[in-house]
Design a protein around this motif. Structure first.
Motif, short mmCIF file in Angstrom:
data_model
loop_
_atom_site.label_atom_id
_atom_site.label_comp_id
_atom_site.label_asym_id
_atom_site.label_seq_id
_atom_site.Cartn_x
_atom_site.Cartn_y
_atom_site.Cartn_z
N MET A 191 -4.29 5.65 14.28
CA MET A 191 -4.64 4.45 15.12
C MET A 191 -6.06 4.54 14.51
SD MET A 191 -4.89 4.82 19.84
CE MET A 191 -3.70 4.92 19.35
N ASP A 192 -7.28 4.98 14.55
CA ASP A 192 -8.42 4.83 14.09
C ASP A 192 -8.19 3.84 12.39
OD1 ASP A 192 -9.96 6.40 15.81
OD2 ASP A 192 -10.15 8.52 15.00
N GLU A 193 -7.94 4.27 11.91
CA GLU A 193 -7.27 3.25 10.89
C GLU A 193 -6.93 2.12 10.63
OE1 GLU A 193 -7.82 4.47 7.67
OE2 GLU A 193 -8.99 5.57 7.46
N TYR A 194 -5.95 2.01 11.70
CA TYR A 194 -5.57 0.67 12.06
C TYR A 194 -6.17 0.06 12.59
CZ TYR A 194 -0.46 3.56 10.98
OH TYR A 194 0.58 3.49 10.53
N LEU A 195 -6.82 1.00 13.72
CA LEU A 195 -7.62 -0.47 14.74
C LEU A 195 -9.11 -0.50 13.47
CD1 LEU A 195 -7.43 1.86 18.15
CD2 LEU A 195 -6.37 -0.52 17.85
N GLY A 196 -9.22 -0.01 12.56
CA GLY A 196 -10.21 -0.15 11.93
C GLY A 196 -10.42 -1.29 11.00
N ILE A 207 0.05 -8.40 4.06
CA ILE A 207 -1.15 -6.96 3.58
C ILE A 207 -0.67 -5.92 4.41
CG2 ILE A 207 -3.12 -8.21 2.95
CD1 ILE A 207 -4.88 -7.43 5.08
N ARG A 208 -1.43 -4.52 3.24
CA ARG A 208 -1.43 -3.32 3.47
C ARG A 208 -2.22 -3.34 4.44
NH1 ARG A 208 -0.33 -1.73 -2.51
NH2 ARG A 208 -2.36 -3.12 -2.39
N ALA A 209 -2.61 -1.76 4.87
CA ALA A 209 -4.34 -1.35 6.08
C ALA A 209 -5.25 -1.20 5.17
CB ALA A 209 -3.05 -0.55 7.49
N HIS A 210 -5.88 -2.26 3.93
CA HIS A 210 -6.41 -1.52 3.35
C HIS A 210 -7.46 -3.07 3.30
CE1 HIS A 210 -3.40 0.64 0.45
NE2 HIS A 210 -3.89 1.04 1.84
N ALA A 211 -8.47 -2.37 3.34
CA ALA A 211 -9.45 -3.94 3.12
C ALA A 211 -10.32 -4.39 1.82
CB ALA A 211 -11.02 -2.67 3.74
N LYS A 212 -9.55 -4.01 0.93
CA LYS A 212 -9.54 -4.82 -0.63
C LYS A 212 -8.48 -5.81 -0.27
CE LYS A 212 -6.87 -1.07 -3.12
NZ LYS A 212 -6.59 -0.23 -4.34
N ALA A 272 -10.73 -7.16 10.29
CA ALA A 272 -9.95 -8.77 10.26
C ALA A 272 -10.48 -9.78 10.89
CB ALA A 272 -8.30 -8.77 10.38
N LEU A 273 -10.74 -8.83 12.49
CA LEU A 273 -11.21 -9.10 13.59
C LEU A 273 -13.21 -10.15 13.53
CD1 LEU A 273 -10.81 -8.48 16.54
CD2 LEU A 273 -9.83 -9.97 16.14
#
Length: 609
Positions: A172-177, A131-136, A182-183
């Motif tokens: 980095m903030d977006e990726y860690l978010g 997936i892309r780094a998107h919540a959806k 996911a966790l």
């Protein structure tokens, strides 16, 4: 700090909590123009520092045939994905050397492919998402019930600044978010460090990896990292500098970011012809897994070829670990037969000339002992006996070897040099060379001569199409006979189902159902353009003397006729008929279908069968 290393019998240096690599925020992107000038070929620079190989305890492969591989070709159908998944499973072996394969999750077709592959129940390869780094997008992974997904986390300033229009801290903030999200949902994240070979390793990548390891420690979940050589810039050379040095990239993650090697993957591209050697280098310096695709399919120049990596695995480990090497040949055959993909003749392991020899002196040596010019026992390991490319030096023995190998003739079916057809082929070849030919005889030329002089050895394309037509017709009729509407033997319920089938499969010209007395109980189910031609075929007509009725009544099985000319339409047809059973598995009638062979032949020509 220091810790005793019992394998090396020395103290290993360990960084204390006071020593750390931190994110380096910058005003402008560092595009490393002295290394990547863009208007010229990229440079390879050296720092003359050497690192030692330190392979992981277990070297694994992961697969991206259905993700990156599918971006390089027309999309696979669901059936093709399941077929290839089956081949991957057999190739991987019981130990799961091909440990995982990743899927897109966006379309209904993607989801159906995942569902059908999961129904296989295989332990390996495990099914993961991308997936892309998107919540959806994360919701898609949860919806499909997958345990793990890859997440696109681009790491070079080319992507962070020029594509995403972010700074390093925001990235980095977006990726860690998204990793934390996911966790929280119980999903194992696998961060794809896109474009790592153009990234600031100690200014972004290592600090990002350190933060991921902190999340791993806090959550107890093994967060994975995939090092993506997106542009194929990686190099394996000793003493080469970061960010292009594959050894130093892997060791930076392990030694300086504290990432265990078994949580690292390498994903390479072949833009500079280095994808396989870079992938193996990643293994040798501690990367636990290498990501590739069957036959090297992948965006632009492709990914590491899974089959090549498996052969390299065997070379390095000295054991097959259950890898199904003969499946490699089946995969090549499947891609050519089912996907109509032309494999270059010189492509390693699966190209048709891979274990061919054309030089006369080589052919002579092979006929005496194949070890002289064959890399390994290709018959045993790949189920591909060695073959000879024919020249004027091959002789009748070489022609016989070619025929028996090419046509897989063994035992009583094998041709020997006394066959009259062999003599004719030999004479024709010698005529060509006496007329001045100096190139080898191609496989296509040899096959044409073999078809002319030994035609009895070949199944004609017409015969092959007949077999396809028989199978297709039999499956279609059998499926219809199982429907509740047809099993009801109620014409009012049957006729709409038969009409829909006829509309969906226009190669069918006439459909009908008869009862146990052989009397037709349905109206004429046919195309409107043919309706008048069947006007004389009445309800309740007695058809009990027809072979298509008698044979399935006697056998209880599907019957397929030979070819005939329809008295109604004048078209060349076959008839397929199948028993219709009741709930007690008793025959209660016969379903018949007349099929136009010409329409099937057109479908085959268009690749629709």
């Amino acid at each position: 700090m220091s810790r005793w290393n019992k394998e090396r019998r020395l103290l290993d240096h360990e960084h204390s909590s006071f020593w750390n690599h931190r994110l380096q925020e910058v005003e402008e992107p560092n595009l490393m123009r002295t290394i990547f000038p863009y208007t010229e070929v990229a440079r390879i620079d050296f720092d003359y520092k050497f690192v030692m190989p330190d392979p992981p305890e277990q070297m694994l492969l992961t697969d991206t045939t259905f993700r990156d591989g599918q971006q390089a070709r027309p999309p696979y159908t669901v059936r093709q994905i399941v077929d290839i998944f089956d081949l991957l499973h057999r190739l991987s072996g019981p130990k799961g050397i091909v440990r995982q394969t990743e899927f897109f999750l966006y379309s209904d077709k993607d989801k159906e492919a995942v569902a059908q592959c999961r129904e296989r129940g295989y332990e390996y390869p495990q099914i993961t998402g991308w997936i892309r780094a998107h919540a959806k997008d994360l919701a898609l992974v949860k919806e499909m019930g997958l345990k793990e997904t890859g997440i696109l986390t681009s790491v070079s300033d080319y992507h962070i600044f020029l594509k995403l229009n972010w700074g390093r801290k925001k990235a980095m903030d977006e990726y860690l978010g998204i990793v934390k999200a996911a966790l929280d949902q119980g999903i194992i994240p696998r961060c794809h460090f896109e474009d790592v070979t153009r990234a600031d390793i100690y200014g972004f990548c290592v600090p990002f990896a350190i933060e991921l390891m902190k999340l791993r420690e806090a959550s107890g979940v093994d967060i994975k990292m995939r090092l993506c050589d997106t542009m194929g810039y990686g190099v394996p050379y000793p003493g080469a500098a970061l960010p292009r040095s594959v050894p130093k990239l892997v060791r930076a993650m392990i030694d300086d970011a504290g990432v265990p090697g078994d949580l690292l993957e390498w994903h390479g591209h072949n833009d500079f012809h280095k994808v396989l050697v870079n992938s193996v280098t990643a293994w040798l310096y501690g990367c636990g897994a290498v990501n590739g695709a069957l036959l090297g399919f992948g965006e632009r120049t492709g990914n590491a070829p899974i089959e090549g990596m498996l052969i390299e695995y065997i070379s390095l480990r000295g054991t097959t670990d259950g890898i199904g090497t003969t499946v490699i040949s089946e995969i090549g055959e499947y891609f050519e037969r089912e996907l109509r993909y032309h494999i270059p003749p010189n492509y390693p392991f699966v190209g048709k000339n891979f274990n061919n020899t054309s030089a006369g002196i080589h052919a002579d040596g092979l006929l005496k002992n194949e070890e002289i010019y064959n890399a390994f026992d290709t018959g045993k390991i790949l189920n591909r006996p060695i073959r000879i490319t024919i020249t004027d030096k091959s002789g009748k023995a070489g022609i016989v070897h070619w025929l028996n190998s090419r046509l897989q003739l063994e035992g009583e079916r094998a041709v020997d040099k006394n066959h009259p057809g062999v003599a004719k082929i030999f004479n024709r070849i010698m005529e060509m060379y006496e007329s001045g030919r100096c190139t080898t005889i191609s496989d296509e030329e040899m096959e044409n001569m073999a078809r002319r002089y030994l035609s009895e050895l070949f199944v004609s394309e017409f015969d092959q199409l007949k077999q396809k037509a028989y199978k297709l017709a039999a499956h279609l009729a059998a499926d219809l006979a199982l429907s509740e509407e047809v099993r009801s033997m109620d014409p009012a319920r049957m006729e709409p189902v038969l009409q829909r089938a006829l509309d969906n499969f226009p190669f069918t010209q006439f459909m009908y159902v008869v009862n146990l007395d052989g009397r037709k109980i349905t109206r004429n189910i046919t195309h409107i353009v043919d309706r008048a031609k069947y006007a004389d075929m009445k309800l309740d007509e007695d058809l009990s003397n027809r072979t298509w009725f008698i044979e399935p009544i006697k056998s209880g099985k599907v019957f397929v006729s030979d070819f005939y000319t329809s008295r109604f339409t004048g078209a060349v047809c076959i008839t397929v008929s199948v028993p219709v059973f009741n709930d007690n598995d008793e025959i209660q009638g016969i379903l018949g279908m007349d099929i136009r062979f010409e329409a099937l032949a057109k479908m085959e020509q268009d690749g629709e069968i």
